[in-house]
Motif scaffolding. Structure first.
Motif, PDB file in Angstrom:
ATOM      1  N   MET A   5     -70.226  77.484 -15.310  1.00 22.77           N
ATOM      2  CA  MET A   5     -69.963  76.058 -15.304  1.00 22.77           C
ATOM      3  C   MET A   5     -69.618  75.616 -13.894  1.00 22.77           C
ATOM      4  O   MET A   5     -69.314  76.427 -13.033  1.00 22.77           O
ATOM      5  N   LEU A   6     -69.665  74.356 -13.696  1.00 21.90           N
ATOM      6  CA  LEU A   6     -69.275  73.769 -12.418  1.00 21.90           C
ATOM      7  C   LEU A   6     -67.780  73.478 -12.493  1.00 21.90           C
ATOM      8  O   LEU A   6     -67.323  72.762 -13.370  1.00 21.90           O
ATOM      9  N   PHE A   7     -67.012  74.085 -11.593  1.00 21.12           N
ATOM     10  CA  PHE A   7     -65.572  73.882 -11.605  1.00 21.12           C
ATOM     11  C   PHE A   7     -65.205  72.668 -10.770  1.00 21.12           C
ATOM     12  O   PHE A   7     -65.931  72.270  -9.871  1.00 21.12           O
ATOM     13  N   GLY A   8     -64.032  72.102 -11.052  1.00 20.94           N
ATOM     14  CA  GLY A   8     -63.648  70.822 -10.490  1.00 20.94           C
ATOM     15  C   GLY A   8     -62.842  70.851  -9.220  1.00 20.94           C
ATOM     16  O   GLY A   8     -61.943  70.036  -9.048  1.00 20.94           O
ATOM     17  N   GLN A   9     -63.118  71.743  -8.304  1.00 19.81           N
ATOM     18  CA  GLN A   9     -62.393  71.767  -7.044  1.00 19.81           C
ATOM     19  C   GLN A   9     -62.859  70.601  -6.172  1.00 19.81           C
ATOM     20  O   GLN A   9     -64.053  70.416  -5.978  1.00 19.81           O
ATOM     21  N   VAL A  10     -61.906  69.846  -5.650  1.00 14.98           N
ATOM     22  CA  VAL A  10     -62.222  68.697  -4.805  1.00 14.98           C
ATOM     23  C   VAL A  10     -61.392  68.804  -3.529  1.00 14.98           C
ATOM     24  O   VAL A  10     -60.214  69.157  -3.567  1.00 14.98           O
ATOM     25  N   ALA A  11     -62.019  68.527  -2.404  1.00 16.63           N
ATOM     26  CA  ALA A  11     -61.319  68.524  -1.113  1.00 16.63           C
ATOM     27  C   ALA A  11     -61.767  67.301  -0.332  1.00 16.63           C
ATOM     28  O   ALA A  11     -62.843  66.758  -0.585  1.00 16.63           O
ATOM     29  N   ASN A  12     -60.950  66.855   0.590  1.00 15.39           N
ATOM     30  CA  ASN A  12     -61.352  65.726   1.434  1.00 15.39           C
ATOM     31  C   ASN A  12     -60.994  66.009   2.884  1.00 15.39           C
ATOM     32  O   ASN A  12     -60.093  66.791   3.178  1.00 15.39           O
ATOM     33  N   GLU A  45     -62.858  56.128   0.196  1.00 17.90           N
ATOM     34  CA  GLU A  45     -61.980  55.232   0.941  1.00 17.90           C
ATOM     35  C   GLU A  45     -61.043  56.023   1.845  1.00 17.90           C
ATOM     36  O   GLU A  45     -60.696  57.174   1.547  1.00 17.90           O
ATOM     37  N   GLU A  46     -60.581  55.409   2.891  1.00 16.13           N
ATOM     38  CA  GLU A  46     -59.688  56.040   3.859  1.00 16.13           C
ATOM     39  C   GLU A  46     -58.410  56.564   3.200  1.00 16.13           C
ATOM     40  O   GLU A  46     -57.885  57.600   3.588  1.00 16.13           O
ATOM     41  N   ARG A  47     -57.914  55.859   2.180  1.00 18.96           N
ATOM     42  CA  ARG A  47     -56.653  56.232   1.534  1.00 18.96           C
ATOM     43  C   ARG A  47     -56.794  57.361   0.511  1.00 18.96           C
ATOM     44  O   ARG A  47     -55.802  57.874   0.017  1.00 18.96           O
ATOM     45  N   PHE A  48     -58.011  57.737   0.182  1.00 26.62           N
ATOM     46  CA  PHE A  48     -58.233  58.771  -0.829  1.00 26.62           C
ATOM     47  C   PHE A  48     -57.644  60.108  -0.372  1.00 26.62           C
ATOM     48  O   PHE A  48     -57.796  60.512   0.772  1.00 26.62           O
ATOM     49  N   HIS A  49     -56.960  60.785  -1.296  1.00 29.45           N
ATOM     50  CA  HIS A  49     -56.456  62.133  -1.053  1.00 29.45           C
ATOM     51  C   HIS A  49     -56.776  62.959  -2.298  1.00 29.45           C
ATOM     52  O   HIS A  49     -56.382  62.600  -3.408  1.00 29.45           O
ATOM     53  N   SER A  50     -57.488  64.064  -2.106  1.00 31.82           N
ATOM     54  CA  SER A  50     -57.990  64.843  -3.248  1.00 31.82           C
ATOM     55  C   SER A  50     -56.890  65.346  -4.174  1.00 31.82           C
ATOM     56  O   SER A  50     -57.115  65.507  -5.370  1.00 31.82           O
ATOM     57  N   ARG A  51     -55.702  65.581  -3.665  1.00 34.17           N
ATOM     58  CA  ARG A  51     -54.611  66.072  -4.510  1.00 34.17           C
ATOM     59  C   ARG A  51     -53.685  64.954  -4.966  1.00 34.17           C
ATOM     60  O   ARG A  51     -53.315  64.869  -6.133  1.00 34.17           O
ATOM     61  N   LEU A  52     -53.321  64.067  -4.052  1.00 35.38           N
ATOM     62  CA  LEU A  52     -52.284  63.071  -4.358  1.00 35.38           C
ATOM     63  C   LEU A  52     -52.768  61.884  -5.170  1.00 35.38           C
ATOM     64  O   LEU A  52     -51.962  61.217  -5.816  1.00 35.38           O
ATOM     65  N   THR A  53     -54.054  61.572  -5.151  1.00 31.20           N
ATOM     66  CA  THR A  53     -54.539  60.401  -5.895  1.00 31.20           C
ATOM     67  C   THR A  53     -55.153  60.763  -7.244  1.00 31.20           C
ATOM     68  O   THR A  53     -55.611  59.883  -7.949  1.00 31.20           O
ATOM     69  N   CYS A  54     -55.117  62.017  -7.615  1.00 34.29           N
ATOM     70  CA  CYS A  54     -55.711  62.383  -8.904  1.00 34.29           C
ATOM     71  C   CYS A  54     -54.799  61.947 -10.044  1.00 34.29           C
ATOM     72  O   CYS A  54     -53.576  61.912  -9.907  1.00 34.29           O
ATOM     73  N   LYS A  55     -55.405  61.582 -11.157  1.00 28.97           N
ATOM     74  CA  LYS A  55     -54.666  61.096 -12.337  1.00 28.97           C
ATOM     75  C   LYS A  55     -54.485  62.181 -13.390  1.00 28.97           C
ATOM     76  O   LYS A  55     -53.504  62.204 -14.112  1.00 28.97           O
ATOM     77  N   ARG A  56     -55.489  63.056 -13.513  1.00 32.85           N
ATOM     78  CA  ARG A  56     -55.459  64.123 -14.516  1.00 32.85           C
ATOM     79  C   ARG A  56     -56.150  65.359 -13.971  1.00 32.85           C
ATOM     80  O   ARG A  56     -57.121  65.253 -13.235  1.00 32.85           O
ATOM     81  N   LEU A 187     -57.441  82.167 -14.212  1.00 34.69           N
ATOM     82  CA  LEU A 187     -57.036  80.768 -14.053  1.00 34.69           C
ATOM     83  C   LEU A 187     -58.115  79.980 -13.322  1.00 34.69           C
ATOM     84  O   LEU A 187     -58.570  80.380 -12.250  1.00 34.69           O
ATOM     85  N   TYR A 188     -58.507  78.845 -13.906  1.00 33.64           N
ATOM     86  CA  TYR A 188     -59.551  77.995 -13.334  1.00 33.64           C
ATOM     87  C   TYR A 188     -59.150  76.538 -13.417  1.00 33.64           C
ATOM     88  O   TYR A 188     -58.655  76.087 -14.451  1.00 33.64           O
ATOM     89  N   LEU A 189     -59.373  75.808 -12.333  1.00 34.62           N
ATOM     90  CA  LEU A 189     -59.258  74.360 -12.365  1.00 34.62           C
ATOM     91  C   LEU A 189     -60.626  73.852 -12.801  1.00 34.62           C
ATOM     92  O   LEU A 189     -61.610  74.009 -12.090  1.00 34.62           O
ATOM     93  N   LEU A 190     -60.684  73.269 -13.996  1.00 30.31           N
ATOM     94  CA  LEU A 190     -61.960  72.838 -14.559  1.00 30.31           C
ATOM     95  C   LEU A 190     -62.385  71.458 -14.120  1.00 30.31           C
ATOM     96  O   LEU A 190     -63.548  71.202 -13.853  1.00 30.31           O
ATOM     97  N   ASN A 191     -61.413  70.545 -14.076  1.00 34.61           N
ATOM     98  CA  ASN A 191     -61.781  69.147 -13.886  1.00 34.61           C
ATOM     99  C   ASN A 191     -60.633  68.387 -13.230  1.00 34.61           C
ATOM    100  O   ASN A 191     -59.473  68.645 -13.518  1.00 34.61           O
ATOM    101  N   VAL A 192     -60.979  67.445 -12.363  1.00 38.05           N
ATOM    102  CA  VAL A 192     -60.012  66.541 -11.745  1.00 38.05           C
ATOM    103  C   VAL A 192     -60.519  65.130 -11.958  1.00 38.05           C
ATOM    104  O   VAL A 192     -61.696  64.842 -11.686  1.00 38.05           O
ATOM    105  N   GLU A 193     -59.657  64.251 -12.459  1.00 38.71           N
ATOM    106  CA  GLU A 193     -60.042  62.861 -12.714  1.00 38.71           C
ATOM    107  C   GLU A 193     -59.260  61.942 -11.807  1.00 38.71           C
ATOM    108  O   GLU A 193     -58.053  62.095 -11.631  1.00 38.71           O
ATOM    109  N   TYR A 194     -59.971  60.959 -11.258  1.00 41.13           N
ATOM    110  CA  TYR A 194     -59.352  60.019 -10.303  1.00 41.13           C
ATOM    111  C   TYR A 194     -59.275  58.589 -10.832  1.00 41.13           C
ATOM    112  O   TYR A 194     -58.598  57.777 -10.257  1.00 41.13           O
ATOM    113  N   ASP A 195     -59.960  58.261 -11.897  1.00 37.31           N
ATOM    114  CA  ASP A 195     -59.958  56.880 -12.417  1.00 37.31           C
ATOM    115  C   ASP A 195     -58.894  56.691 -13.456  1.00 37.31           C
ATOM    116  O   ASP A 195     -58.621  57.472 -14.266  1.00 37.31           O
TER     117      ASP A 195
END
Length: 195
Positions: A5-12, A45-56, A187-195
């Motif tokens: 599967m595609l895992f949900g790792q996000v970086a900026n 956006e300039e203010r986006f942060h992959s860890r701090l702006t995630c909702k779930r 241990l796997y991070l599957l998904n990160v949601e930002y909305d």
């Protein structure tokens, strides 16, 4: 057999590069180890942060509950040969849902000021080939929280504690009452949601 599967790792990162956005992944992959792959790049956006702006976030912990460990997947799952009571684990998992102070489920080195988190969904899934998936979706997780929750659910599955005792462990906020911290393999991070 583990599913791919595609895992949900996000970086900026910020860049002044002239590389077109649709070529960033190719450019990065050419300089990364083969164990790391970038599958997509997009401008944010300039203010986006992959860890701090995630909702779930959704994490999965994989347990191989067969008699023998797997040579191929030994670094991708945790082997527990003792038969686990999955039905009791499912009941125990539900006590983690909701907003709680998860002080009993954090490592001593945690730097977070608050240990209050919300778990939206906690489930235990029985998979083919004696695999068990523990999946947790929440608004944030403390250091090693998923591995400690999984260790506690293993204690429930081994019938060392009853499922209802999970509620007391949460309420008493005592790390000594919770299960051990399971190994990182599995241990796997599957998904990160930002909305």
């Amino acid at each position: 057999m583990l599913e791919f599967m595609l895992f949900g790792q996000v970086a900026n990162f910020k860049t002044n590069s002239n590389i077109p956005i649709d070529k960033i992944a190719i450019a990065l992959n050419s300089n990364l180890k083969k164990s790391i792959r970038i599958v997509k790049a997009e401008e944010v956006e300039e203010r986006f942060h992959s860890r701090l702006t995630c909702k779930r976030k959704t994490y999965r912990y994989i347990i191989n509950n067969s008699e023998f460990s797997s040579a191929i997947y030994r670094n991708l799952e945790t082997h527990i040969p003792q038969k686990l009571n999955i039905e009791k684990m499912k009941i125990g998992a539900k006590f983690f849902e909701g907003e709680h102070d998860f002080k009993a489920f954090k490592s001593s080195g945690t730097s977070s000021k608050s240990s209050v988190r919300t778990i939206y969904c906690a489930k235990v899934l029985e998979m083919p080939n004696n695999r068990i998936y523990i999946e947790l979706t929440g608004n944030g997780f403390l250091y090693n929280m998923v591995r400690i929750i999984s260790g506690t659910l293993v204690d429930v599955g081994l019938e060392k504690i009853e499922p209802e005792e999970v509620k007391n462990i949460i309420n008493l906020k005592d790390r000594n009452l919770a299960g051990k911290t399971l190994p990182p393999n599995g241990l796997y991070l599957l998904n990160v949601e930002y909305d």
